[in-house]
Scaffold this motif. Sequence first.
Motif, PDB file in Angstrom:
ATOM      1  N   ASN A  64       0.915  -1.210   0.038  1.00  0.00           N
ATOM      2  CA  ASN A  64       0.216  -0.002   0.210  1.00  0.00           C
ATOM      3  C   ASN A  64       0.983   1.141   0.021  1.00  0.00           C
ATOM      4  N   GLU A  65       0.261   2.299  -0.172  1.00  0.00           N
ATOM      5  CA  GLU A  65       1.014   3.715  -0.269  1.00  0.00           C
ATOM      6  C   GLU A  65       0.190   4.718   0.255  1.00  0.00           C
ATOM      7  N   LEU A  66       0.348   5.510   1.109  1.00  0.00           N
ATOM      8  CA  LEU A  66      -0.539   6.635   1.528  1.00  0.00           C
ATOM      9  C   LEU A  66       0.169   8.168   1.045  1.00  0.00           C
ATOM     10  N   LEU A 100      -9.033   3.624   5.643  1.00  0.00           N
ATOM     11  CA  LEU A 100      -7.982   2.698   5.999  1.00  0.00           C
ATOM     12  C   LEU A 100      -8.257   1.224   5.474  1.00  0.00           C
ATOM     13  N   PHE A 103      -7.206   0.999   1.720  1.00  0.00           N
ATOM     14  CA  PHE A 103      -5.830   0.737   1.826  1.00  0.00           C
ATOM     15  C   PHE A 103      -5.068  -0.393   2.347  1.00  0.00           C
ATOM     16  N   PHE A 223      -9.864  12.452   5.804  1.00  0.00           N
ATOM     17  CA  PHE A 223      -9.638  11.377   4.633  1.00  0.00           C
ATOM     18  C   PHE A 223     -11.002  11.823   3.434  1.00  0.00           C
TER      19      PHE A 223
END
Length: 293
Positions: A64-66, A100, A103, A223
Amino acid sequence: MARGQIRKALSGFYYIEQDGNLIQCRARGIFRNRGESPLVGDFVEYSYDGESDGSVDKIHARKNELVRPPIANIDQALLVFSAKEPDFNTILLDRFLVVLESFHVQPIIVLTKLDLLNNEEKQALGQYVADYEAMGYEVILTFKDDPALLSTLGHYLKGKTSVLAGQSGVGKSTLLNTLIPSLELKTAHISKSLGRGKHTTRHVELIDIGEGLLADTPGFSSFDFDTIEKEELSACLPEFQRISENCKFRGCLHIKEPKCAVKEAVESGEIRTYRYEHYQQFLQEIIDRKPRY
């Protein structure tokens, strides 16, 4: 080439952990040409001759990446919400939980400021805690000056890469400074040297703590649902995903469809009404989202 993990990014340099040391590297131009950029948390292959800056040669696939903070391969988020001042907010909590889940980051709900509640408020909050635990979420209750807090959180941090997220004003920075005392000194030094306040933007760094890694940033304060399609939303609510397997129609959105198991579960009380109302609101936001080209 050697393999390691990027633990810090600062001013165009990437600091890769290898056998307890941080190796300073730059990214090869090939990444820029592809429109890619290494992130803190990336597992990479790099070249280093021991005398000058090394180079990041390959980024391994991310789970994953944020975006905020820019970080990859996160296992879990400590989702910090207060019981009061500001009041516990289920729709904001559900917004965080949904994103969340999308992701594939495991949320752990951390409730602060329980000391401020009267008996009636404690009962009301206790029902919400029971609800979220029944959905499958871990909930940690924290009290002011709790001597067991560090060991409790250390248990959850062990062996994981974690970030903090949650509502503004709930004590994320205080919690972070409790977990990593050196941050208070770092923040104070930066504030003094730059003449700025405590919220000076700093680089993102993964710090060893509790036999795990924790990003030294309070993370997100909000978010949105930009990356979630309407057909994917119900899979981001665990009890909806579980029950929707019994819906008559594949791809059921749980709004107008006949023989919808989710709507039946709402009517029977198996799914909480407030969760269904939040789902409806989030679904409408996604439907109303302007298309991206």
